[in-house]
Design a protein around this motif. Structure first.
Motif, PDB file in Angstrom:
ATOM      1  N   ILE A  55       9.803 -13.435 119.604  1.00 46.55           N
ATOM      2  CA  ILE A  55      10.130 -12.463 119.302  1.00 46.55           C
ATOM      3  C   ILE A  55      10.119 -11.457 120.371  1.00 46.55           C
ATOM      4  CG2 ILE A  55      10.988 -10.409 118.000  1.00 46.55           C
ATOM      5  CD1 ILE A  55      10.448 -13.099 115.697  1.00 46.55           C
ATOM      6  N   ASP A  56       8.475 -11.283 120.175  1.00 44.57           N
ATOM      7  CA  ASP A  56       8.123  -9.810 120.647  1.00 44.57           C
ATOM      8  C   ASP A  56       8.400  -9.838 122.499  1.00 44.57           C
ATOM      9  OD1 ASP A  56       7.327  -8.958 118.524  1.00 44.57           O
ATOM     10  OD2 ASP A  56       5.113  -8.882 118.901  1.00 44.57           O
ATOM     11  N   ASP A  57       8.357 -11.497 122.921  1.00 47.63           N
ATOM     12  CA  ASP A  57       8.782 -11.824 124.299  1.00 47.63           C
ATOM     13  C   ASP A  57      10.643 -11.703 124.385  1.00 47.63           C
ATOM     14  OD1 ASP A  57       6.261 -12.437 124.706  1.00 47.63           O
ATOM     15  OD2 ASP A  57       6.254 -15.146 124.725  1.00 47.63           O
ATOM     16  N   MET A  58      11.109 -12.077 124.153  1.00 46.89           N
ATOM     17  CA  MET A  58      12.276 -11.725 123.919  1.00 46.89           C
ATOM     18  C   MET A  58      12.502  -9.858 123.998  1.00 46.89           C
ATOM     19  SD  MET A  58      15.489 -12.982 124.057  1.00 46.89           S
ATOM     20  CE  MET A  58      16.191 -13.999 123.483  1.00 46.89           C
ATOM     21  N   ILE A  59      12.686  -9.170 123.074  1.00 48.34           N
ATOM     22  CA  ILE A  59      12.615  -7.560 123.071  1.00 48.34           C
ATOM     23  C   ILE A  59      12.159  -7.190 124.525  1.00 48.34           C
ATOM     24  CG2 ILE A  59      11.636  -5.357 122.167  1.00 48.34           C
ATOM     25  CD1 ILE A  59      11.406  -7.124 119.126  1.00 48.34           C
ATOM     26  N   SER A  60      10.570  -7.414 124.606  1.00 49.03           N
ATOM     27  CA  SER A  60       9.904  -6.729 126.204  1.00 49.03           C
ATOM     28  C   SER A  60      11.094  -7.487 127.518  1.00 49.03           C
ATOM     29  CB  SER A  60       9.112  -8.505 126.580  1.00 49.03           C
ATOM     30  OG  SER A  60       8.239  -7.626 127.712  1.00 49.03           O
ATOM     31  N   ARG A  61      11.602  -8.884 127.233  1.00 45.85           N
ATOM     32  CA  ARG A  61      12.453  -9.006 128.465  1.00 45.85           C
ATOM     33  C   ARG A  61      14.143  -8.234 128.627  1.00 45.85           C
ATOM     34  NH1 ARG A  61      11.716 -14.504 126.611  1.00 45.85           N
ATOM     35  NH2 ARG A  61      13.412 -14.683 126.248  1.00 45.85           N
ATOM     36  N   HIS A  62      14.201  -7.377 127.093  1.00 39.55           N
ATOM     37  CA  HIS A  62      15.296  -6.272 127.158  1.00 39.55           C
ATOM     38  C   HIS A  62      14.971  -4.924 126.681  1.00 39.55           C
ATOM     39  CE1 HIS A  62      16.965 -10.581 126.708  1.00 39.55           C
ATOM     40  NE2 HIS A  62      18.198 -10.509 126.845  1.00 39.55           N
ATOM     41  N   LEU A  63      14.016  -4.133 127.565  1.00 34.42           N
ATOM     42  CA  LEU A  63      13.536  -3.470 127.294  1.00 34.42           C
ATOM     43  C   LEU A  63      13.603  -2.766 128.586  1.00 34.42           C
ATOM     44  CD1 LEU A  63      10.405  -3.108 125.101  1.00 34.42           C
ATOM     45  CD2 LEU A  63      12.273  -2.736 124.641  1.00 34.42           C
ATOM     46  N   ARG A  70       5.118   0.999 124.122  1.00 34.52           N
ATOM     47  CA  ARG A  70       5.410   2.611 124.042  1.00 34.52           C
ATOM     48  C   ARG A  70       6.564   2.793 122.607  1.00 34.52           C
ATOM     49  NH1 ARG A  70       8.354   4.690 128.898  1.00 34.52           N
ATOM     50  NH2 ARG A  70       8.525   6.226 127.394  1.00 34.52           N
ATOM     51  N   LEU A  71       6.740   2.188 122.647  1.00 35.01           N
ATOM     52  CA  LEU A  71       7.630   1.516 121.390  1.00 35.01           C
ATOM     53  C   LEU A  71       6.717   2.004 119.552  1.00 35.01           C
ATOM     54  CD1 LEU A  71       9.369  -1.936 121.492  1.00 35.01           C
ATOM     55  CD2 LEU A  71      10.286   0.656 122.346  1.00 35.01           C
ATOM     56  N   ALA A  72       7.759   2.936 119.244  1.00 31.16           N
ATOM     57  CA  ALA A  72       7.380   3.121 117.905  1.00 31.16           C
ATOM     58  C   ALA A  72       7.155   1.996 116.680  1.00 31.16           C
ATOM     59  CB  ALA A  72       8.343   4.218 116.802  1.00 31.16           C
ATOM     60  N   LYS A  73       6.095   1.571 116.318  1.00 31.29           N
ATOM     61  CA  LYS A  73       5.847   1.106 115.103  1.00 31.29           C
ATOM     62  C   LYS A  73       6.867   0.063 114.510  1.00 31.29           C
ATOM     63  CE  LYS A  73       1.552  -0.222 117.396  1.00 31.29           C
ATOM     64  NZ  LYS A  73       1.437  -1.329 117.347  1.00 31.29           N
ATOM     65  N   VAL A  74       7.860   1.139 113.860  1.00 34.21           N
ATOM     66  CA  VAL A  74       8.117   1.363 113.332  1.00 34.21           C
ATOM     67  C   VAL A  74      10.248   0.631 113.947  1.00 34.21           C
ATOM     68  CG1 VAL A  74      10.284   2.385 111.592  1.00 34.21           C
ATOM     69  CG2 VAL A  74       8.190   2.854 111.412  1.00 34.21           C
ATOM     70  N   ASP A  75       9.867   1.437 114.950  1.00 36.91           N
ATOM     71  CA  ASP A  75      11.028   0.541 115.757  1.00 36.91           C
ATOM     72  C   ASP A  75      10.997  -0.689 116.700  1.00 36.91           C
ATOM     73  OD1 ASP A  75      12.473   3.228 115.268  1.00 36.91           O
ATOM     74  OD2 ASP A  75      11.789   3.956 117.487  1.00 36.91           O
ATOM     75  N   LEU A  76       9.716  -0.750 116.437  1.00 39.38           N
ATOM     76  CA  LEU A  76       9.373  -2.145 117.175  1.00 39.38           C
ATOM     77  C   LEU A  76       9.407  -3.011 115.790  1.00 39.38           C
ATOM     78  CD1 LEU A  76       8.432  -4.330 118.690  1.00 39.38           C
ATOM     79  CD2 LEU A  76       5.863  -3.629 118.377  1.00 39.38           C
ATOM     80  N   ASN A  77       9.333  -3.344 114.981  1.00 38.13           N
ATOM     81  CA  ASN A  77       9.274  -3.840 113.628  1.00 38.13           C
ATOM     82  C   ASN A  77      11.170  -4.065 113.240  1.00 38.13           C
ATOM     83  OD1 ASN A  77       6.696  -4.917 112.733  1.00 38.13           O
ATOM     84  ND2 ASN A  77       6.975  -2.990 113.420  1.00 38.13           N
ATOM     85  N   ILE A  78      11.780  -2.923 113.092  1.00 34.87           N
ATOM     86  CA  ILE A  78      13.162  -4.066 112.713  1.00 34.87           C
ATOM     87  C   ILE A  78      13.584  -4.003 114.037  1.00 34.87           C
ATOM     88  CG2 ILE A  78      15.505  -2.077 112.912  1.00 34.87           C
ATOM     89  CD1 ILE A  78      13.659   0.484 112.080  1.00 34.87           C
ATOM     90  N   MET A  79      13.452  -3.997 115.344  1.00 35.13           N
ATOM     91  CA  MET A  79      13.896  -4.369 116.300  1.00 35.13           C
ATOM     92  C   MET A  79      13.510  -6.635 115.909  1.00 35.13           C
ATOM     93  SD  MET A  79      14.015  -2.149 119.721  1.00 35.13           S
ATOM     94  CE  MET A  79      12.685  -2.049 119.813  1.00 35.13           C
ATOM     95  N   ARG A  80      12.226  -6.497 115.890  1.00 34.86           N
ATOM     96  CA  ARG A  80      11.430  -7.655 115.601  1.00 34.86           C
ATOM     97  C   ARG A  80      12.129  -8.454 114.179  1.00 34.86           C
ATOM     98  NH1 ARG A  80       5.106  -6.219 115.498  1.00 34.86           N
ATOM     99  NH2 ARG A  80       4.837  -6.608 117.542  1.00 34.86           N
ATOM    100  N   PHE A  84      14.285 -11.934 114.987  1.00 32.93           N
ATOM    101  CA  PHE A  84      14.277 -12.538 114.355  1.00 32.93           C
ATOM    102  C   PHE A  84      15.592 -13.691 113.497  1.00 32.93           C
ATOM    103  CE2 PHE A  84      14.056 -15.021 110.397  1.00 32.93           C
ATOM    104  CZ  PHE A  84      12.998 -16.261 110.444  1.00 32.93           C
ATOM    105  N   GLU A  85      16.173 -13.032 112.912  1.00 36.84           N
ATOM    106  CA  GLU A  85      17.948 -12.915 112.494  1.00 36.84           C
ATOM    107  C   GLU A  85      18.885 -13.294 113.203  1.00 36.84           C
ATOM    108  OE1 GLU A  85      18.950 -10.979 108.254  1.00 36.84           O
ATOM    109  OE2 GLU A  85      18.421  -9.768 109.640  1.00 36.84           O
ATOM    110  N   LEU A  86      19.025 -12.957 114.311  1.00 36.01           N
ATOM    111  CA  LEU A  86      19.096 -13.388 115.432  1.00 36.01           C
ATOM    112  C   LEU A  86      19.546 -14.397 116.029  1.00 36.01           C
ATOM    113  CD1 LEU A  86      19.496 -10.159 118.285  1.00 36.01           C
ATOM    114  CD2 LEU A  86      21.873 -11.325 116.781  1.00 36.01           C
TER     115      LEU A  86
END
Length: 130
Positions: A55-63, A70-80, A84-86
């Motif tokens: 999940i983190d690899d996928m998010i990182s590739r799309h930042l 640099r991401l706020a922890k709340v934002d990061l966990n919402i994206m995680r 995950f659901e996607l």
């Protein structure tokens, strides 16, 4: 428990895991605060933790012009949670997963965060569906 509530509690549990290094079961118990356990909540938290690296690899590739640290922890966990659901929840349509992440971000983050999260999750959705 409604799925929206399960997602909100999953975000809170993931935040505890991220900040306090809590184990999933402990974090889930903390957010339930004496309420009965919910299978969807447990699946979201445990599944996200189990697939955290992918999940983190996928998010990182799309930042774009951002890094994970640099991401706020709340934002990061919402994206995680949304990622995950996607990636792993076939019974949740992609647009529903994104919309739910945005609704949660409106409650727990700010308006700019919602736009940013929407952009990242849409890029991920397009990558998965291509």
């Amino acid at each position: 428990m409604k799925r929206r509530t399960a997602r909100e509690k999953a975000l809170q549990a993931l935040f505890q895991i991220d900040i306090n290094e809590a184990v999933p079961g402990e974090a889930i118990a903390n957010v339930l605060n004496g309420q009965e356990n919910d299978a969807y909540l447990a699946m979201l938290v445990e599944g996200t933790v189990e697939h955290m690296q992918e999940i983190d690899d996928m998010i990182s590739r799309h930042l774009e012009k951002w890094s994970m640290d640099r991401l706020a922890k709340v934002d990061l966990n919402i994206m995680r949670l949304g990622t995950f659901e996607l990636m792993y929840e076939e019974d949740v349509p992609a647009n529903v997963a994104i919309n739910e992440a945005l609704e949660i971000s409106k409650r727990f983050a700010d308006e700019r965060s919602a736009k940013f999260i929407n952009g990242v999750l849409n890029h991920i959705k397009n990558t998965i569906n291509s």
